[in-house]
Design a protein around this motif. Structure first.
Motif, PDB file in Angstrom:
ATOM      1  N   ILE A  38       0.901  -1.181   0.124  1.00  0.00           N
ATOM      2  CA  ILE A  38      -0.112  -0.084   0.078  1.00  0.00           C
ATOM      3  C   ILE A  38       0.950   1.219   0.165  1.00  0.00           C
ATOM      4  O   ILE A  38       1.751   1.343   0.914  1.00  0.00           O
ATOM      5  CB  ILE A  38      -0.998  -0.010   1.293  1.00  0.00           C
ATOM      6  CG1 ILE A  38      -1.645  -1.385   1.302  1.00  0.00           C
ATOM      7  CG2 ILE A  38      -1.811   1.386   1.146  1.00  0.00           C
ATOM      8  CD1 ILE A  38      -2.856  -1.439   0.263  1.00  0.00           C
ATOM      9  N   GLN A  39       0.580   2.137  -0.977  1.00  0.00           N
ATOM     10  CA  GLN A  39       1.316   3.397  -1.135  1.00  0.00           C
ATOM     11  C   GLN A  39       0.235   4.252  -0.572  1.00  0.00           C
ATOM     12  O   GLN A  39       0.520   5.175   0.186  1.00  0.00           O
ATOM     13  CB  GLN A  39       1.629   3.676  -2.505  1.00  0.00           C
ATOM     14  CG  GLN A  39       2.197   5.068  -2.671  1.00  0.00           C
ATOM     15  CD  GLN A  39       3.924   5.333  -2.184  1.00  0.00           C
ATOM     16  OE1 GLN A  39       4.272   4.212  -2.021  1.00  0.00           O
ATOM     17  NE2 GLN A  39       4.292   6.264  -2.322  1.00  0.00           N
ATOM     18  N   GLN A  40      -0.843   4.442  -1.233  1.00  0.00           N
ATOM     19  CA  GLN A  40      -1.947   5.565  -0.838  1.00  0.00           C
ATOM     20  C   GLN A  40      -3.281   4.714  -0.851  1.00  0.00           C
ATOM     21  O   GLN A  40      -3.556   3.606  -1.662  1.00  0.00           O
ATOM     22  CB  GLN A  40      -2.088   6.698  -1.871  1.00  0.00           C
ATOM     23  CG  GLN A  40      -0.749   7.607  -1.501  1.00  0.00           C
ATOM     24  CD  GLN A  40      -0.703   8.558  -2.958  1.00  0.00           C
ATOM     25  OE1 GLN A  40      -0.698   8.107  -3.938  1.00  0.00           O
ATOM     26  NE2 GLN A  40      -1.187   9.876  -2.400  1.00  0.00           N
ATOM     27  N   VAL A  41      -4.232   5.064  -0.444  1.00  0.00           N
ATOM     28  CA  VAL A  41      -5.721   4.509  -0.344  1.00  0.00           C
ATOM     29  C   VAL A  41      -6.604   5.556   0.019  1.00  0.00           C
ATOM     30  O   VAL A  41      -6.359   6.446   0.994  1.00  0.00           O
ATOM     31  CB  VAL A  41      -5.697   3.303   0.947  1.00  0.00           C
ATOM     32  CG1 VAL A  41      -5.432   3.781   2.282  1.00  0.00           C
ATOM     33  CG2 VAL A  41      -7.195   2.636   0.461  1.00  0.00           C
ATOM     34  N   THR A  42      -7.705   5.616  -0.641  1.00  0.00           N
ATOM     35  CA  THR A  42      -8.722   6.636  -0.392  1.00  0.00           C
ATOM     36  C   THR A  42      -9.731   6.136   0.648  1.00  0.00           C
ATOM     37  O   THR A  42     -10.059   4.831   0.593  1.00  0.00           O
ATOM     38  CB  THR A  42      -9.540   6.905  -1.715  1.00  0.00           C
ATOM     39  OG1 THR A  42     -10.333   5.468  -2.115  1.00  0.00           O
ATOM     40  CG2 THR A  42      -8.613   7.447  -2.830  1.00  0.00           C
ATOM     41  N   SER A  43      -9.936   6.980   1.763  1.00  0.00           N
ATOM     42  CA  SER A  43     -11.137   6.570   2.579  1.00  0.00           C
ATOM     43  C   SER A  43     -10.651   5.260   3.271  1.00  0.00           C
ATOM     44  O   SER A  43     -11.639   4.421   3.046  1.00  0.00           O
ATOM     45  CB  SER A  43     -12.520   6.689   1.924  1.00  0.00           C
ATOM     46  OG  SER A  43     -12.778   7.879   1.382  1.00  0.00           O
TER      47      SER A  43
END
Length: 471
Positions: A38-43
């Motif tokens: 995981i680098q970025q995740v929304t909500s």
């Protein structure tokens, strides 16, 4: 119209979306994060809650090449984890978007692509992806992971299916009307190109709308709620989420919600992009990168990178990876984690037989030049090296009548006969562990392994296998 057909499909799928919680499900988002996916995740909190029931997850693949390469493995392994967790997955090939070209991560516009080649690539990649997930399930089973709920291969799709009949007027009315230029200009990929001397074409500028529509279409037609992409896809993924939200697809907020996850861009300890070997891509297709070279790529991974790669590219439990790394601290010369990594990833991509072949080839290529070890019989060598460029079939009469220096040159071990002669003079050319005595030396049948094959070596690690055809 295609758009209406999509909406019809969307209603049919959504009516069946309330399915029972998936079997023995663990916190997949936490697991993926622990493994470095995981680098970025929304909500994130809302996504974590949504993942308590079955979701539909998709990941895109660019059809600019005819085969997957190891750089594709990060998002595909992430998708495999979702499949093993009981979610539905959709690998999506950019049969349409590949004709346009994604500006993300690029300083200049791509050269115009050959339409026929892209179509061919889509077919080849479809077979590649299906093979990857079939092997992935076999690999998971061999590691005692449950795959009982997975009854079929994922359905690989091409976005050309829904873009090919979309006219420009339809696209502008259905998609363009919801796009905001100031939002599109704020995307990092666009800003970077606008600041460059090359600028950005209208074609590449609109790429984000095409990808946004892909997410929207999959969301409506198949209930897709999660998109996975590399870190350079963040802007495109967010564009898709904004598009889904703008169209207010349903009165139910639960049905309307969608999410994005990006995986990190992997680089080696030297700063080189992961998946390159001396500038060349490491392909999953054994016709493009031999099983031996594939295995060697992972075997040669630096200590700095190996633990991270074990977490991402294998399904080994994190506790087992920790033990492997502890063993490495005690015996660093044994390269225990590298050998395990190479075996695991080779089995994932090429199967257990591929690992056996790679390990046999490694023992042959890297054994001491003077070794007279006869544990290799002709058939074992031929089985291991079949399909590898290091093996050639030739007439037995050539094997036993042409001087070995000429055979070494003819079959690519050395660039020329004169180079082979120099090696002989410096005692650097070998056959089956024996030094070639002189430049006129010609093999006899009793010099061949089982009367049918010979290993010819130049120096420490350049080897060819010559086998008599028809035996």
């Amino acid at each position: 119209m295609l758009f209406q057909f999509s909406r019809h499909l969307g209603r049919a799928v959504r009516s069946n979306r309330h399915v029972p919680p998936i079997r023995s499900f663990s916190n997949i988002l936490h697991d993926l994060s622990s493994r470095g996916f995981i680098q970025q995740v929304t909500s994130p909190t809302e996504l974590e809650n949504a993942l308590c029931s079955r979701q539909v997850v998709y990941c895109g693949v660019d059809p600019s090449a005819s085969s997957l390469h190891v750089g594709n493995l990060v998002p595909l392994m992430c998708l495999l984890h979702f499949q093993l967790g009981g979610h539905t997955i959709i690998p999506l090939i950019g049969g349409a978007t590949g004709l346009v070209g994604d500006p993300s991560g690029r300083k200049t516009e791509r050269e115009p692509v050959n339409v026929a080649q892209v179509e061919k690539n889509v077919d080849l990649l479809t077979a590649n992806i299906r093979a990857f997930f079939r092997r992935g399930l076999l690999y998971a089973k061999s590691r005692l992971l449950s795959v009982s709920g997975i009854t079929s291969d994922p359905e690989v799709k091409s976005n050309l299916e829904w873009h090919k009949n979309f006219t420009m007027l339809e696209f502008l009315r259905e998609v363009g009307v919801h796009a905001r230029i100031n939002t599109m200009l704020s995307k990092e990929s666009v800003k970077t190109r606008l600041e460059s001397s090359a600028g950005i074409s209208f074609t590449e500028f609109t790429y984000q709308l095409l990808q946004a529509y892909d997410f929207y279409h999959l969301h409506r037609a198949f209930g897709c709620t999660v998109q996975i992409g590399g870190s350079d896809q963040w802007g495109n993924i967010v564009a898709g989420l904004e598009f889904i939200n703008r169209l207010n697809l349903s009165k139910s907020p639960e049905d309307q919600k969608a999410f994005g996850i990006t995986t990190p861009l992997l680089t080696t300890s030297s700063g080189e992009k992961f998946g390159k070997s001396t500038g060349n891509a490491i392909w999953l297709d054994p016709q493009l990168t031999s099983i031996f070279d594939f295995y060697q790529y992972f075997l040669k991974v630096e200590d700095f990178d190996v633990e991270r790669y074990l977490k991402i590219f294998t399904l080994l439990p994190l506790s087992e990876i920790e033990m492997i790394m502890e063993a490495h601290q005690s015996e660093p010369d044994q390269r225990i984690p590298q050998r395990r990594l190479a075996a695991e990833v080779t089995e994932l991509i090429h199967g257990a037989r591929g690992v056996q072949r790679a390990e046999t080839m490694t023992r042959v290529v890297f054994r001491h030049p003077n070794s007279k070890d006869h544990t290799f019989d002709a058939q074992s060598l031929i089985d291991a090296f079949t399909g590898d460029p290091r093996m050639s079939l030739c007439e037995e009469t050539d094997l036993t009548s042409v001087p070995l220096v000429k055979l070494a040159s003819k079959y690519g071990l050395v660039p020329s006969t004169s180079a082979a002669r120099h090696l002989v003079q410096s005692k650097g050319l070998y056959f089956n562990g024996h030094v070639v005595p002189d430049v006129h030396f010609t093999l006899k049948r009793n010099n061949l392994l089982d009367g049918r094959a010979v290993m010819v070596r130049a120096g420490k690690d350049k080897v060819i296998i010559l086998a008599a055809a028809g035996n």
